[in-house]
Write a protein that holds these residues in place. Structure first.
Motif, PDB file in Angstrom:
ATOM      1  N   ALA A  24      -2.762   4.975  -4.530  1.00  9.57           N
ATOM      2  CA  ALA A  24      -2.443   5.048  -5.956  1.00  9.57           C
ATOM      3  C   ALA A  24      -3.711   5.361  -6.734  1.00  9.57           C
ATOM      4  O   ALA A  24      -4.767   4.775  -6.480  1.00  9.57           O
ATOM      5  CB  ALA A  24      -1.853   3.732  -6.434  1.00  9.57           C
ATOM      6  N   SER A  25      -3.603   6.280  -7.677  1.00  4.68           N
ATOM      7  CA  SER A  25      -4.757   6.639  -8.504  1.00  4.68           C
ATOM      8  C   SER A  25      -4.335   6.676  -9.971  1.00  4.68           C
ATOM      9  O   SER A  25      -3.152   6.803 -10.284  1.00  4.68           O
ATOM     10  CB  SER A  25      -5.331   7.993  -8.084  1.00  4.68           C
ATOM     11  N   GLY A  26      -5.327   6.594 -10.851  1.00 11.49           N
ATOM     12  CA  GLY A  26      -5.043   6.577 -12.273  1.00 11.49           C
ATOM     13  C   GLY A  26      -5.424   5.234 -12.863  1.00 11.49           C
ATOM     14  O   GLY A  26      -6.013   4.381 -12.201  1.00 11.49           O
ATOM     15  N   ARG A  27      -5.049   5.063 -14.129  1.00 13.15           N
ATOM     16  CA  ARG A  27      -5.398   3.824 -14.816  1.00 13.15           C
ATOM     17  C   ARG A  27      -4.363   2.751 -14.473  1.00 13.15           C
ATOM     18  O   ARG A  27      -3.245   2.763 -14.973  1.00 13.15           O
ATOM     19  CB  ARG A  27      -5.470   4.059 -16.310  1.00 13.15           C
ATOM     20  N   ILE A  28      -4.777   1.845 -13.603  1.00 17.11           N
ATOM     21  CA  ILE A  28      -3.897   0.775 -13.146  1.00 17.11           C
ATOM     22  C   ILE A  28      -4.588  -0.554 -13.390  1.00 17.11           C
ATOM     23  O   ILE A  28      -5.706  -0.761 -12.921  1.00 17.11           O
ATOM     24  CB  ILE A  28      -3.584   0.918 -11.635  1.00 17.11           C
ATOM     25  N   PHE A  29      -3.950  -1.430 -14.124  1.00 20.11           N
ATOM     26  CA  PHE A  29      -4.534  -2.742 -14.359  1.00 20.11           C
ATOM     27  C   PHE A  29      -4.294  -3.657 -13.172  1.00 20.11           C
ATOM     28  O   PHE A  29      -5.179  -4.385 -12.732  1.00 20.11           O
ATOM     29  CB  PHE A  29      -3.953  -3.372 -15.632  1.00 20.11           C
ATOM     30  N   SER A  30      -3.088  -3.627 -12.667  1.00 20.28           N
ATOM     31  CA  SER A  30      -2.760  -4.453 -11.509  1.00 20.28           C
ATOM     32  C   SER A  30      -1.533  -3.875 -10.824  1.00 20.28           C
ATOM     33  O   SER A  30      -0.716  -3.218 -11.448  1.00 20.28           O
ATOM     34  CB  SER A  30      -2.493  -5.905 -11.923  1.00 20.28           C
ATOM     35  N   ILE A  31      -1.442  -4.131  -9.518  1.00 21.11           N
ATOM     36  CA  ILE A  31      -0.289  -3.697  -8.725  1.00 21.11           C
ATOM     37  C   ILE A  31       0.450  -4.933  -8.262  1.00 21.11           C
ATOM     38  O   ILE A  31      -0.126  -5.784  -7.585  1.00 21.11           O
ATOM     39  CB  ILE A  31      -0.723  -2.838  -7.536  1.00 21.11           C
ATOM     40  N   ASN A  32       1.702  -5.042  -8.638  1.00 19.27           N
ATOM     41  CA  ASN A  32       2.495  -6.203  -8.254  1.00 19.27           C
ATOM     42  C   ASN A  32       3.083  -6.054  -6.863  1.00 19.27           C
ATOM     43  O   ASN A  32       3.086  -6.991  -6.066  1.00 19.27           O
ATOM     44  CB  ASN A  32       3.613  -6.429  -9.269  1.00 19.27           C
ATOM     45  N   ALA A  33       3.607  -4.911  -6.576  1.00 18.16           N
ATOM     46  CA  ALA A  33       4.221  -4.690  -5.269  1.00 18.16           C
ATOM     47  C   ALA A  33       4.128  -3.215  -4.910  1.00 18.16           C
ATOM     48  O   ALA A  33       4.128  -2.347  -5.777  1.00 18.16           O
ATOM     49  CB  ALA A  33       5.679  -5.127  -5.272  1.00 18.16           C
ATOM     50  N   MET A  34       4.038  -2.972  -3.633  1.00 18.12           N
ATOM     51  CA  MET A  34       4.103  -1.603  -3.113  1.00 18.12           C
ATOM     52  C   MET A  34       5.069  -1.594  -1.944  1.00 18.12           C
ATOM     53  O   MET A  34       5.219  -2.601  -1.247  1.00 18.12           O
ATOM     54  CB  MET A  34       2.735  -1.107  -2.665  1.00 18.12           C
ATOM     55  N   GLY A  35       5.709  -0.472  -1.762  1.00 17.38           N
ATOM     56  CA  GLY A  35       6.702  -0.438  -0.703  1.00 17.38           C
ATOM     57  C   GLY A  35       6.945   0.955  -0.176  1.00 17.38           C
ATOM     58  O   GLY A  35       6.425   1.943  -0.694  1.00 17.38           O
ATOM     59  N   TRP A  36       7.709   0.992   0.883  1.00 15.36           N
ATOM     60  CA  TRP A  36       8.126   2.248   1.517  1.00 15.36           C
ATOM     61  C   TRP A  36       9.644   2.297   1.571  1.00 15.36           C
ATOM     62  O   TRP A  36      10.298   1.309   1.927  1.00 15.36           O
ATOM     63  CB  TRP A  36       7.560   2.362   2.930  1.00 15.36           C
ATOM     64  N   TYR A  37      10.172   3.441   1.208  1.00  9.83           N
ATOM     65  CA  TYR A  37      11.594   3.729   1.292  1.00  9.83           C
ATOM     66  C   TYR A  37      11.743   4.992   2.121  1.00  9.83           C
ATOM     67  O   TYR A  37      10.791   5.749   2.316  1.00  9.83           O
ATOM     68  CB  TYR A  37      12.192   3.931  -0.100  1.00  9.83           C
ATOM     69  N   ARG A  38      12.948   5.242   2.581  1.00  6.63           N
ATOM     70  CA  ARG A  38      13.188   6.469   3.335  1.00  6.63           C
ATOM     71  C   ARG A  38      14.587   6.993   3.051  1.00  6.63           C
ATOM     72  O   ARG A  38      15.492   6.247   2.684  1.00  6.63           O
ATOM     73  CB  ARG A  38      13.001   6.256   4.837  1.00  6.63           C
ATOM     74  N   ALA A  91      13.254  10.800   8.718  1.00  6.84           N
ATOM     75  CA  ALA A  91      13.564  10.725   7.288  1.00  6.84           C
ATOM     76  C   ALA A  91      12.362  11.197   6.485  1.00  6.84           C
ATOM     77  O   ALA A  91      11.251  11.338   7.029  1.00  6.84           O
ATOM     78  CB  ALA A  91      13.919   9.295   6.888  1.00  6.84           C
ATOM     79  N   VAL A  92      12.593  11.404   5.209  1.00 12.38           N
ATOM     80  CA  VAL A  92      11.484  11.543   4.271  1.00 12.38           C
ATOM     81  C   VAL A  92      11.130  10.137   3.798  1.00 12.38           C
ATOM     82  O   VAL A  92      12.005   9.405   3.328  1.00 12.38           O
ATOM     83  CB  VAL A  92      11.844  12.437   3.078  1.00 12.38           C
ATOM     84  N   GLN A 111       5.639  11.648  -3.657  1.00  6.36           N
ATOM     85  CA  GLN A 111       6.420  12.861  -3.461  1.00  6.36           C
ATOM     86  C   GLN A 111       7.166  12.864  -2.134  1.00  6.36           C
ATOM     87  O   GLN A 111       8.060  13.694  -1.924  1.00  6.36           O
ATOM     88  CB  GLN A 111       5.509  14.094  -3.539  1.00  6.36           C
ATOM     89  N   GLY A 112       6.809  11.959  -1.247  1.00  5.12           N
ATOM     90  CA  GLY A 112       7.487  11.863   0.039  1.00  5.12           C
ATOM     91  C   GLY A 112       6.728  12.561   1.152  1.00  5.12           C
ATOM     92  O   GLY A 112       6.041  13.563   0.925  1.00  5.12           O
ATOM     93  N   THR A 113       6.857  12.023   2.347  1.00  6.73           N
ATOM     94  CA  THR A 113       6.258  12.630   3.534  1.00  6.73           C
ATOM     95  C   THR A 113       7.295  12.588   4.655  1.00  6.73           C
ATOM     96  O   THR A 113       7.964  11.575   4.860  1.00  6.73           O
ATOM     97  CB  THR A 113       4.950  11.924   3.940  1.00  6.73           C
ATOM     98  N   LEU A 114       7.441  13.699   5.352  1.00  7.65           N
ATOM     99  CA  LEU A 114       8.491  13.835   6.352  1.00  7.65           C
ATOM    100  C   LEU A 114       8.039  13.271   7.692  1.00  7.65           C
ATOM    101  O   LEU A 114       6.961  13.612   8.196  1.00  7.65           O
ATOM    102  CB  LEU A 114       8.881  15.298   6.512  1.00  7.65           C
TER     103      LEU A 114
END
Length: 119
Positions: A24-38, A91-92, A111-114
């Motif tokens: 993750a890039s850009g102006r981020i104060f804090s990240i609460n959760a990150m995840g992966w979907y497909r 999956a993507v 954007q997704g990765t195959l």
């Protein structure tokens, strides 16, 4: 503007392994959760794994014991180690982040990765 960039997808034989990364890039104060979907061919998008700011994790039943999610808070990066891959894992894969930015709380998607698993 916050952006997620995924990498690590590709073609692998059944039983093999891949490691996905999402930064993750850009102006981020804090990240609460990150995840992966497909989203597999002809299927709806589904949760694969999620990790909270306190490092608690949750996995889809179909990947428990095979996939491991982890994060590097210093790098705002989340990883997905995928072992014992099966053709049905094809999956993507999308990364997501829920965090606090100058614009407020946001959910951001990559954007997704195959990932293709051959039998």
């Amino acid at each position: 503007q916050v952006e997620l960039v995924e990498s690590g997808g590709g073609l692998v034989q059944a039983g093999g392994s891949l490691r996905l990364s999402c930064a993750a890039s850009g102006r981020i104060f804090s990240i609460n959760a990150m995840g992966w979907y497909r989203q597999g061919p002809g299927k709806e998008r589904e949760l694969v794994a999620v990790i909270s700011s306190g490092d608690s994790t949750n996995y889809a039943d179909s990947v428990k014991g095979r996939f491991t999610i982890s994060r590097d808070n210093a790098k705002n990066t989340v990883y997905l180690q995928m072992n014992s891959l099966k053709p049905e894992d094809t999956a993507v894969y999308y990364c997501s982040m829920y965090g606090t930015t100058p614009r407020g709380n946001l959910e951001v998607w990559g954007q997704g990765t195959l990932v293709t698993v051959s039998s």
